[in-house]
Design a protein around this motif. Structure first.
Motif: not given
Length: 218
Positions: A64-90
């Motif tokens: 779960m810490f590895l990726h297969g392409s630039w699009l893969h890593i950018i897409g995943n990290m962007w979604f995590l950036w947008v949604f993850g902070d609020n879940v962590e905060d809660r």
């Protein structure tokens, strides 16, 4: 649909979420520097290879810490950036980290099961998608009415639209399920691990009920 940001401010700095993004990014840059043979060996050792799971159980974590392409890593990290902070905060820092890892492991196990059913058990799987899908499931449960500013296709153009989280994430999981069903006969050829997305989402949606912050933090 591409999320730009959510209108759901956090009360604390997302240390764990940001750390996951940094770790995944550093590992991706390491992958980029490897030659093809070394990269294949690296992926087969630390990616999730279903047929090797019982002898290399650690792959449920490392994949779960590895990726297969630039699009893969950018897409995943962007979604995590947008949604993850609020879940962590809660949830709080440690609780969020545990939630993230368990969601990723659950997603990996579900994709492993599907891989054996479809004869694709020798194909390695990499990516944080399963764990991030769990975060989306938690976000949907915790903040269904939060507003998501997203780029949405409109004929031949993309337009910015503010969408309730329940609609944005609901459409996202429907798309994952449709793609998973359509591509199931071709799973032996590799490609997107749709059932890791689907499995991670439902694991996260169920798991968040156990991980919600009570009267204390840890």
């Amino acid at each position: 649909m591409i999320p730009i940001k959510d209108k759901n401010p956090s009360r604390s700095f997302p240390v764990v979420n940001l750390s996951i993004i940094v770790i995944c990014s550093i590992l991706w840059l390491y992958e980029v520097k490897l030659d093809e043979e070394s990269l294949n060996l690296f992926i087969h050792k630390f990616g999730l290879v279903p047929s090797e799971l019982f002898s290399n159980f650690y792959q449920l974590f490392t994949h779960m810490f590895l990726h297969g392409s630039w699009l893969h890593i950018i897409g995943n990290m962007w979604f995590l950036w947008v949604f993850g902070d609020n879940v962590e905060d809660r949830l709080g820092k440690l609780r969020y980290l545990a939630f993230y890892i368990i969601s990723g492991i659950g997603a990996g196990l579900i994709q492993t099961f599907v891989s054996f059913l479809t004869g694709s058990q020798d194909i390695p799987m990499v990516g944080a998608s399963g764990a991030i899908s769990g975060v989306l499931g938690a976000y949907l449960y915790l903040f269904p009415h939060a507003r998501i500013l997203a780029l949405v296709p409109f004929f031949f153009f993309l337009t910015l639209v503010e969408i309730p989280a329940v609609f944005f994430i609901g459409m996202w999981i429907i798309i994952q399920i449709i793609n998973g069903i359509i591509t199931l006969p071709f799973a032996g050829m590799g490609g997107v691990a749709w059932f890791a997305h689907i499995g991670g989402f439902f694991v996260g949606y169920k798991l968040i009920k156990l991980f919600r912050r009570r009267a204390y933090n840890w």
